[in-house]
Each structure stands twice: as C-alpha cells, then as structure tokens.
Design a protein around this motif. Sequence first.
Motif, PDB file in Angstrom:
ATOM      1  N   PHE A 183       4.904  -6.063   5.071  1.00  0.00           N
ATOM      2  CA  PHE A 183       4.477  -4.621   5.762  1.00  0.00           C
ATOM      3  C   PHE A 183       5.887  -4.172   6.574  1.00  0.00           C
ATOM      4  N   CYS A 184       5.382  -2.265   6.188  1.00  0.00           N
ATOM      5  CA  CYS A 184       6.581  -1.248   6.559  1.00  0.00           C
ATOM      6  C   CYS A 184       6.293  -0.429   6.708  1.00  0.00           C
ATOM      7  N   GLU A 185       6.287   0.789   7.451  1.00  0.00           N
ATOM      8  CA  GLU A 185       6.495   1.942   8.145  1.00  0.00           C
ATOM      9  C   GLU A 185       7.150   2.753   7.652  1.00  0.00           C
ATOM     10  N   SER A 189      -6.818   4.037  14.187  1.00  0.00           N
ATOM     11  CA  SER A 189      -6.312   2.871  13.615  1.00  0.00           C
ATOM     12  C   SER A 189      -6.252   2.558  11.839  1.00  0.00           C
ATOM     13  N   LEU A 190      -7.320   1.661  11.739  1.00  0.00           N
ATOM     14  CA  LEU A 190      -7.237   0.885  10.825  1.00  0.00           C
ATOM     15  C   LEU A 190      -7.219   2.072   9.455  1.00  0.00           C
ATOM     16  N   GLY A 191      -8.049   3.411   9.462  1.00  0.00           N
ATOM     17  CA  GLY A 191      -7.241   3.996   8.682  1.00  0.00           C
ATOM     18  C   GLY A 191      -5.660   4.697   8.295  1.00  0.00           C
ATOM     19  N   ASP A 192      -5.502   4.555   9.817  1.00  0.00           N
ATOM     20  CA  ASP A 192      -3.901   5.326   9.503  1.00  0.00           C
ATOM     21  C   ASP A 192      -2.748   4.166   9.056  1.00  0.00           C
ATOM     22  N   ALA A 193      -3.576   2.423   9.177  1.00  0.00           N
ATOM     23  CA  ALA A 193      -3.004   1.765   8.853  1.00  0.00           C
ATOM     24  C   ALA A 193      -2.262   1.912   7.366  1.00  0.00           C
ATOM     25  N   LEU A 194      -3.885   1.895   6.934  1.00  0.00           N
ATOM     26  CA  LEU A 194      -4.015   1.709   5.435  1.00  0.00           C
ATOM     27  C   LEU A 194      -3.423   3.450   4.954  1.00  0.00           C
ATOM     28  N   GLY A 245      -0.835   4.414   6.575  1.00  0.00           N
ATOM     29  CA  GLY A 245       0.773   4.614   6.859  1.00  0.00           C
ATOM     30  C   GLY A 245       1.553   3.249   6.517  1.00  0.00           C
ATOM     31  N   ILE A 246       0.943   2.543   5.908  1.00  0.00           N
ATOM     32  CA  ILE A 246       1.785   0.862   5.837  1.00  0.00           C
ATOM     33  C   ILE A 246       1.801   0.530   4.268  1.00  0.00           C
ATOM     34  N   GLY A 247       3.443   0.556   4.530  1.00  0.00           N
ATOM     35  CA  GLY A 247       3.461   0.252   2.779  1.00  0.00           C
ATOM     36  C   GLY A 247       3.987  -0.988   2.650  1.00  0.00           C
ATOM     37  N   ARG A 248       4.306  -2.001   1.524  1.00  0.00           N
ATOM     38  CA  ARG A 248       5.827  -2.873   1.111  1.00  0.00           C
ATOM     39  C   ARG A 248       7.321  -2.774   1.322  1.00  0.00           C
ATOM     40  N   CYS A 249       7.530  -2.824   2.188  1.00  0.00           N
ATOM     41  CA  CYS A 249       9.669  -2.463   2.372  1.00  0.00           C
ATOM     42  C   CYS A 249      10.209  -3.470   0.560  1.00  0.00           C
ATOM     43  N   PRO A 250      10.760  -2.928  -0.830  1.00  0.00           N
ATOM     44  CA  PRO A 250      11.239  -2.075  -1.498  1.00  0.00           C
ATOM     45  C   PRO A 250      11.579  -4.038  -1.813  1.00  0.00           C
ATOM     46  N   LYS A 251      12.753  -4.615  -0.701  1.00  0.00           N
ATOM     47  CA  LYS A 251      13.603  -5.592  -0.682  1.00  0.00           C
ATOM     48  C   LYS A 251      12.739  -6.217  -0.192  1.00  0.00           C
TER      49      LYS A 251
END
Length: 199
Positions: free
Chosen positions: A64-66, A47-52, A54-60
């Motif tokens: 955190f946003c996926e 889940s750590l690998g997946d989170a890294l 798959g999760i980024g930042r919302c441009p607005k």
Amino acid sequence: MSLYSPRLNRLIEALRRLPGVGPKSAQRMAFHLLDRDREAAAQLAASLGDALTGIGRCPKCRMFCEDEACRYCSDARAGHGQLCIVEGPADLMAIEQGTPYRGRYFVLMGRLSPLDGIGPDELGLPQLGALLDEGWVQELIIATNPTVEGEATAYYLAEMAKTRSLRVTRIAHGVPMGGELEYIDGGTLAHALSDRRAV
Ligand code: ZN
C-alpha cells in the motif's frame, strides 16, 4: 423481513464483512457508533473514504502506498542488496516492526493457488522478474508462510532466482508449521529471519 430498519441493516451488514466480526459484534459496534460515539463514527466514515481514494499500490513492491515515492522502495534500502518476499502487507509490517531487516520488499498479495485461479500473474511475478533484472538484488529472502501453498510459492520463487543466479534464502527456524507471520512475536520472527538458510 429484516430485524433492523433499512439503514441500520446496511450498516450492520457492512460491519459483518470485517474479519472476525459476527452478527452480535456487528450489532454492538453499530449501536455504539450511533448511540455513544457519533464523533468517532464520523471520523471513521471520513478516514475510510479518504483512505480508499488516497491509498493505492506501489508499482514496484505492491505494498500500500499513498505517495509518489514508496517508503519501502528507497535507494538506501536497495543498497542492502536484499529483497524480501512476503505474502501480504501484514507480513511486511511484522518483519519491519519485529526485526532489524531494512532491505527492500515485494508483496505478493496472496500465494500460488491454481485451484482458486491464483497463478504467477495474479501475484505480480512478471513485475518481480523485472525487479530482479534491475541488477541490485544480491539475495532473495523468501518469507512466505510455512503452509502448503506458501511452500509451493517459495519453490516457484526460488526457481525464478536460480535462473538469474541469485542467492536465495528461506526463513525457517522458529516459525511454526501452519502458522502465519502476522501472528508471531517479534523475537521469534527476528530469529527466523537471522537463521534463514539457502534453498
Ligand atoms: Zn514500494
């Protein structure tokens, strides 16, 4: 020479980088994962690998946003006309969980700290300016922490809003000086938000 074998040493050193984890607890966690609960260890690694990835930042809002559509940047939330500015993701979660506020957010991911090289650009304030210029914001709610740097940040934000003739409020009551929103109970935080004052 290290006390541990190379792989164990790397694991313990990695665990020590977590907040609040010292050498003793890092060792305990490593032994627990390896000895008692290998399944949880595998789950954690996956889940750590997946989170890294798959999760980024919302441009607005910079939260955190996926997904393509950020759950905190919906049109329904914009309809409230309120934009609440917080220092970090944990502050957003604290307000979301502890208060009835359902307007939009902007997450600074820090606070102004010129000595550490953190200025307006690092906090995404040009992005915030663009957001304020979209026209739907009627009230800017400043929920930075009541620390020296949080107050300096609040002052800067208030100036940004004033040049655009927006109503500016600052959460006040019930938040202890030097405290951090993340650690305040929901009732206190709800009170602080409902008792905000114009700045
Ligand atoms: Zn967003």
